[in-house]
Design a protein around this motif. Structure first.
Motif: not given
Length: 397
Positions: A310-331
């Motif tokens: 469960x700790x791994x799943x939560x940390x995985x979700x936290x890590x997955x959250x921002x990369x895509x929107x930040x990629x859109x902002x960077x583009x």
């Protein structure tokens, strides 16, 4: 009322409209996805046949995504998203009537155009979101993507409830189509005009001239980073529940709970992450996100008990959250070329979103899906390595 106050009010109104559009996109997606079993029953399809039918939507989106930037450059985000939403509504209506008629061919054709609409919708909402972000002078893109996640969550709940009380999918889709039409008649009116585009002699918005975004090295590197992000998110969405059942010998309900934890962590981080990006910078947060995803993935896969998983799943979700929107902002850092570059990055990300989970499934046939998830560690580490490509083109205040 001063001009400055009016401008602030217009930008805030555009932000609210964009938030609603993102949320509606998520609700539409989940309203369909949550009731796929009803489609299989209505058309008497097996899993493989349903997979082929779903491919029609993916192909439609892949056809639309590369040209979406050009469309936005010609007619602007408001007209593009309004057209895309209307196409989604019409296609959703066609899906409903095809299901009533029990025709697989009709459903497949309708799903293709549904995918075209979704692809145009996705790119144009991200371009508008980046434009609003520029005008506000602070990071807000993750909150728009949180709206998508929240809309998907609500859509899934509505789908489950309607299924439980016996409301058919065709009726469900017809209501959703009506809501989309209403929103698309209202929300785009509050979008901001794209000042970066020149106006041609005939009054049309002319796309800026220059090298193709597909030949821009920074855009392609950002696309690779987003590819890692979409694989991270997509693998979690599709396989956490199943991997929990297989790897930890857990019940299906427990697997569903860990999936819910993953989604909740990702949604919460998207709502709160903007402040971290503004404080520490896009590159630093992107690297921290990919590192968190890698650690969370490892904890989940190698967990010997449910607490660690469960700790791994939560940390995985936290890590997955921002990369895509930040990629859109960077583009979209350069407003003049934002439409084309967001289109390119979205296309690369969507291909990963489409191809990644099935490939993990095939790998899982040989290794078990639990261990197969380790394969996404490679694109995560590559995204971590290339995170510097997302450095803002101009210094942010």
């Amino acid at each position: 009322m001063t001009t400055s106050t009016k401008t602030v009010q217009k930008v805030n109104a555009a932000a609210i409209a964009t938030f609603l559009v993102f949320g509606m996109n998520g609700l539409v997606f989940a309203s369909w996805a949550a009731r796929i079993p009803a489609v299989m029953e209505a058309l008497n399809l097996g899993s493989g046949q349903m997979g082929t039918l779903l491919l029609c939507t993916a192909v439609g989106s892949l056809v639309a995504l590369p040209s979406a930037g050009w469309v936005v450059g010609r007619i602007g985000t408001a007209h593009t998203i309004r057209s895309a939403g209307m196409l989604v509504a019409v296609a959703g209506t066609a899906v409903a009537f095809s299901l009533m008629a029990g025709t697989v061919a009709g459903t497949a054709l309708a799903l293709f155009f549904f995918g075209v609409g979704i692809g145009l919708w996705d790119v144009s909402q991200n371009i508008e979101g980046a434009d609003v972000e520029h005008r506000l002078g602070r990071t807000i893109m993750p909150q728009f993507h949180a709206a998508f996640s929240g809309g998907a969550f609500v859509g899934a709940l509505i789908g489950a409830w309607l299924s439980e009380i016996g409301v058919g999918l065709p009726e469900h889709l017809l209501v959703i189509a009506g809501v989309v039409v209403v929103l698309m008649l209202i929300a785009p009116r509050y979008f901001m005009p794209h000042v970066a585009h020149a106006v041609a002699s005939d009054g049309a918005m002319a796309a800026p001239k220059g090298p193709s975004a597909w030949r821009d090295s920074r855009t392609l590197l950002i696309g690779v980073v987003v590819l890692g992000a979409t694989l991270t998110e997509g693998a979690g969405n599709d396989w956490i529940a199943k991997a929990t059942v297989d790897g930890l010998d857990a019940s299906e309900s427990t697997g569903a709970l860990l999936f819910a934890l993953f989604v909740a962590a990702m949604t919460l981080m998207r709502f709160l992450g903007g402040r971290a990006i503004d404080r520490f910078g896009r590159v630093a947060v992107l690297r921290a996100s990919m590192a968190a995803a890698a650690v969370g993935l490892a904890l989940f896969v190698f967990a010997g008990n449910m607490v660690v998983a469960a700790l791994g799943a939560a940390l995985w979700g936290i890590g997955a959250a921002l990369a895509f929107p930040m990629g859109m902002s960077a583009a979209a850092d350069d407003p003049k070329h934002a439409a084309a570059r967001v289109s390119v990055v979205s296309t690369i990300g969507y291909i990963a979103f489409l191809a990644g989970p099935p490939l993990l499934g095939y790998l899982g046939d040989h290794t078990g899906i639990h261990m197969a998830l380790l394969a996404i560690g490679v694109p995560i580490l590559i995204a971590l390595w290339l995170a510097g490509a997302a450095k803002p083109l101009v210094k942010q205040d």
